[in-house]
Write a protein that holds these residues in place. Structure first.
Motif, PDB file in Angstrom:
ATOM      1  N   UNK A   1     -23.580  -8.220 -41.035  1.00 31.48           N
ATOM      2  CA  UNK A   1     -22.425  -7.457 -41.502  1.00 31.48           C
ATOM      3  C   UNK A   1     -22.525  -7.121 -42.982  1.00 31.48           C
ATOM      4  N   UNK A   2     -22.996  -8.076 -43.758  1.00 33.32           N
ATOM      5  CA  UNK A   2     -23.101  -7.881 -45.213  1.00 33.32           C
ATOM      6  C   UNK A   2     -24.297  -8.670 -45.725  1.00 33.32           C
ATOM      7  N   UNK A   3     -25.032  -8.049 -46.614  1.00 38.11           N
ATOM      8  CA  UNK A   3     -26.180  -8.714 -47.217  1.00 38.11           C
ATOM      9  C   UNK A   3     -25.725  -9.812 -48.159  1.00 38.11           C
ATOM     10  N   UNK A   4     -26.264 -11.018 -47.975  1.00 38.55           N
ATOM     11  CA  UNK A   4     -25.959 -12.135 -48.853  1.00 38.55           C
ATOM     12  C   UNK A   4     -27.239 -12.622 -49.513  1.00 38.55           C
ATOM     13  N   UNK A   5     -27.114 -13.671 -50.300  1.00 37.96           N
ATOM     14  CA  UNK A   5     -28.281 -14.201 -51.003  1.00 37.96           C
ATOM     15  C   UNK A   5     -29.245 -14.933 -50.070  1.00 37.96           C
ATOM     16  N   UNK A   6     -28.842 -15.139 -48.812  1.00 38.03           N
ATOM     17  CA  UNK A   6     -29.724 -15.833 -47.859  1.00 38.03           C
ATOM     18  C   UNK A   6     -29.902 -15.053 -46.556  1.00 38.03           C
ATOM     19  N   UNK A   7     -29.521 -13.795 -46.552  1.00 37.36           N
ATOM     20  CA  UNK A   7     -29.606 -12.995 -45.332  1.00 37.36           C
ATOM     21  C   UNK A   7     -31.064 -12.749 -44.935  1.00 37.36           C
ATOM     22  N   UNK A   8     -31.342 -12.880 -43.633  1.00 36.91           N
ATOM     23  CA  UNK A   8     -32.638 -12.481 -43.112  1.00 36.91           C
ATOM     24  C   UNK A   8     -32.533 -11.026 -42.688  1.00 36.91           C
ATOM     25  N   UNK A   9     -33.375 -10.185 -43.241  1.00 37.85           N
ATOM     26  CA  UNK A   9     -33.316  -8.747 -42.988  1.00 37.85           C
ATOM     27  C   UNK A   9     -34.444  -8.309 -42.054  1.00 37.85           C
ATOM     28  N   UNK A  10     -35.634  -8.853 -42.262  1.00 35.95           N
ATOM     29  CA  UNK A  10     -36.808  -8.440 -41.496  1.00 35.95           C
ATOM     30  C   UNK A  10     -37.406  -9.656 -40.805  1.00 35.95           C
ATOM     31  N   UNK A  11     -37.608  -9.533 -39.492  1.00 33.22           N
ATOM     32  CA  UNK A  11     -38.274 -10.573 -38.714  1.00 33.22           C
ATOM     33  C   UNK A  11     -39.622 -10.017 -38.258  1.00 33.22           C
ATOM     34  N   UNK A  12     -40.669 -10.804 -38.404  1.00 31.34           N
ATOM     35  CA  UNK A  12     -42.014 -10.319 -38.087  1.00 31.34           C
ATOM     36  C   UNK A  12     -42.611 -11.088 -36.924  1.00 31.34           C
ATOM     37  N   UNK A  13     -43.528 -10.445 -36.233  1.00 29.35           N
ATOM     38  CA  UNK A  13     -44.290 -11.049 -35.155  1.00 29.35           C
ATOM     39  C   UNK A  13     -45.678 -10.427 -35.123  1.00 29.35           C
ATOM     40  N   UNK A  14     -46.377 -10.593 -34.021  1.00 28.26           N
ATOM     41  CA  UNK A  14     -47.736 -10.055 -33.914  1.00 28.26           C
ATOM     42  C   UNK A  14     -48.017  -9.592 -32.501  1.00 28.26           C
ATOM     43  N   UNK A  15     -48.855  -8.586 -32.409  1.00 26.80           N
ATOM     44  CA  UNK A  15     -49.425  -8.162 -31.138  1.00 26.80           C
ATOM     45  C   UNK A  15     -50.936  -8.093 -31.315  1.00 26.80           C
ATOM     46  N   UNK A  16     -51.649  -8.821 -30.485  1.00 30.70           N
ATOM     47  CA  UNK A  16     -53.112  -8.833 -30.510  1.00 30.70           C
ATOM     48  C   UNK A  16     -53.604  -8.092 -29.273  1.00 30.70           C
ATOM     49  N   UNK A  17     -54.583  -7.227 -29.457  1.00 31.76           N
ATOM     50  CA  UNK A  17     -55.098  -6.416 -28.354  1.00 31.76           C
ATOM     51  C   UNK A  17     -56.605  -6.613 -28.236  1.00 31.76           C
ATOM     52  N   UNK A  18     -57.041  -6.990 -27.041  1.00 36.18           N
ATOM     53  CA  UNK A  18     -58.461  -6.982 -26.690  1.00 36.18           C
ATOM     54  C   UNK A  18     -58.690  -5.775 -25.787  1.00 36.18           C
ATOM     55  N   UNK A  19     -59.642  -4.954 -26.107  1.00 34.58           N
ATOM     56  CA  UNK A  19     -59.912  -3.762 -25.305  1.00 34.58           C
ATOM     57  C   UNK A  19     -61.385  -3.686 -24.976  1.00 34.58           C
ATOM     58  N   UNK A  20     -61.693  -3.582 -23.690  1.00 33.10           N
ATOM     59  CA  UNK A  20     -63.058  -3.367 -23.220  1.00 33.10           C
ATOM     60  C   UNK A  20     -63.117  -2.099 -22.401  1.00 33.10           C
ATOM     61  N   UNK A  21     -64.219  -1.871 -21.753  1.00 28.96           N
ATOM     62  CA  UNK A  21     -64.357  -0.654 -20.963  1.00 28.96           C
ATOM     63  C   UNK A  21     -63.497  -0.679 -19.707  1.00 28.96           C
ATOM     64  N   UNK A  22     -63.202  -1.872 -19.172  1.00 30.89           N
ATOM     65  CA  UNK A  22     -62.410  -1.938 -17.945  1.00 30.89           C
ATOM     66  C   UNK A  22     -61.265  -2.945 -18.040  1.00 30.89           C
ATOM     67  N   UNK A  23     -60.848  -3.268 -19.211  1.00 32.17           N
ATOM     68  CA  UNK A  23     -59.716  -4.176 -19.355  1.00 32.17           C
ATOM     69  C   UNK A  23     -59.055  -3.994 -20.721  1.00 32.17           C
ATOM     70  N   UNK A  24     -57.798  -4.359 -20.767  1.00 32.59           N
ATOM     71  CA  UNK A  24     -57.061  -4.461 -22.029  1.00 32.59           C
ATOM     72  C   UNK A  24     -56.134  -5.666 -21.908  1.00 32.59           C
TER      73      UNK A  24
END
Length: 387
Positions: free
Chosen positions: A143-166
């Motif tokens: 609702x309002x930005x404070x001195x301890x507000x979390x604004x951005x949450x991060x994660x990850x996506x890992x991709x393996x790609x071959x000729x016949x799989x992802x």
């Protein structure tokens, strides 16, 4: 003047943000064993499903059997989706697809930098394999930005790609690939381009999320700027430290967003320019478009950072000005009080022979002089803006 929540609500109406599901809605059924496998689907060379949800070995055998003499990738590909797998859960997949140990280590342990690397297959089937890491971001509503507000949450996506799989491995509470899978399945021609099309769709989704988060951060910056430059700014009401803390907190969250976006420029450059068997020239054009969107985001973040620096400097100048005004008021009142203090101090000296001590009108005259001098000084300070 509308409050911050009202302004934020109006902006949501003017600029709606489509909600993204937090889970993989297109494939809600996980493995009956309760593992990290979210989905496993086999697609033929025309981009249509070969079968419903099935086992990983079964799907891969089906694809490679259909490929036959046409070589790797000729029978379609398998798309396996996982969410935060453990090392034990990933071990079977590593052996089955011949994944490189270094890439597997990066896939299991989160907090990696965005990257794109090429490896040879360890299984002897399929030749070249590509490994990519993308940092996902999500805006945390408040609702309002404070001195301890979390604004951005991060994660990850890992991709393996071959000729016949992802293989896609997701870490974090957001960044579901369900909508990506649904969009690709609705466009079989695009999905028929193989694992490279999936890799592009994932990269495009990640960068689109960057754009959405950047727009939301822009709203926070606008609200903060309005608060700092309001006619009754918090700095004038003694809340300077609070505003400084809010600006600092937003800069910290912006730094987290910068760490997710800026390192991705080099991997996208490789994906859009490096010739290889996995990504043909047509798909590389689409990666260049994603890279252009990323440049737009990084430019936005750089401008946000510069704007926050300007807001911080302006706020500190406001605080300094308010402090100077307070010191001037104190100094003015001290000067006014100094007049009666001086006069009373003089007549408080206990000498026997002092003029005016025996005069009948001496006391009233001294009081009149004190009052006139104080009023004159008060009017002078008011006229000069000190009071």
């Amino acid at each position: 003047m509308p409050t911050v929540p009202v302004v934020r609500s109006l902006r949501r109406v003017v600029r709606p943000r489509l909600p993204r599901p937090s889970v993989d809605l297109s494939h809600p059924v996980r493995s009956p064993l309760g593992t990290s496998v979210v989905s496993c689907v086999a697609y033929d060379s025309e981009g249509t499903r070969l079968m419903a949800e099935c086992g990983i070995e079964e799907a891969l055998a089906c694809v490679r059997k259909r490929g036959g003499d046409s070589g790797p990738g000729g029978g379609g590909f398998v798309w396996i989706g996982l969410h935060e797998p453990s090392e034990a859960e990933f071990e079977g997949i590593t052996e089955l697809f011949g994944l490189h140990p270094l890439a597997v280590e990066n896939a299991i342990e989160p907090h990696q930098r965005p990257k794109a690397e090429w490896f040879g297959s360890h299984s002897g089937f399929g030749g070249e394999m590509m490994f990519a890491v993308f940092k996902t971001v999500s805006y945390v509503e408040h609702e309002e930005l404070t001195t301890s507000s979390e604004v951005v949450d991060t994660g990850e996506i890992v991709v393996f790609a071959g000729t016949d799989f992802v293989i896609t491995v997701r870490h974090g509470r957001h960044g579901s690939l369900g909508p990506v899978r649904e969009a690709l399945e609705a466009d079989p021609e695009r999905l028929a381009q193989g694992p490279a099309a999936v890799l592009h769709a994932v990269a495009d989704q990640v960068v689109d999320d960057y754009l959405l988060v950047a727009d939301e951060v822009q709203t926070d910056i606008d609200d903060l700027e309005s608060a700092v430059f309001a006619p009754q700014a918090p700095s004038a009401r003694g809340g300077g430290a609070f505003e400084t803390g809010r600006i600092h907190q937003l800069k910290r969250e912006l730094l987290e967003l910068k760490r997710a976006t800026q390192p991705l420029a080099r991997p996208l450059e490789l994906l859009s320019s490096r010739p290889n068997r996995l990504i043909d020239a047509e798909i590389r054009k689409y990666f260049r478009d994603v890279a252009d969107h990323l440049v737009r985001v990084t430019d936005q973040i750089a401008s946000f950072d510069a704007l926050l620096d300007s807001i911080l400097q302006a706020h500190l100048a406001q605080v300094s000005t308010a402090q100077n005004e307070g010191m001037r008021k104190i100094s003015a009142w001290v000067a006014i009080v100094a007049v009666p203090t001086m006069v009373c101090g003089i007549y408080g000296m206990n000498f026997d022979h002092m003029p005016e001590l025996d005069w009948v009108f001496g006391y009233p005259l001294v009081l009149v002089v004190i009052v006139v001098a104080c009023v004159a000084m008060y009017r002078a300070f008011r006229r000069n803006g000190w009071l």
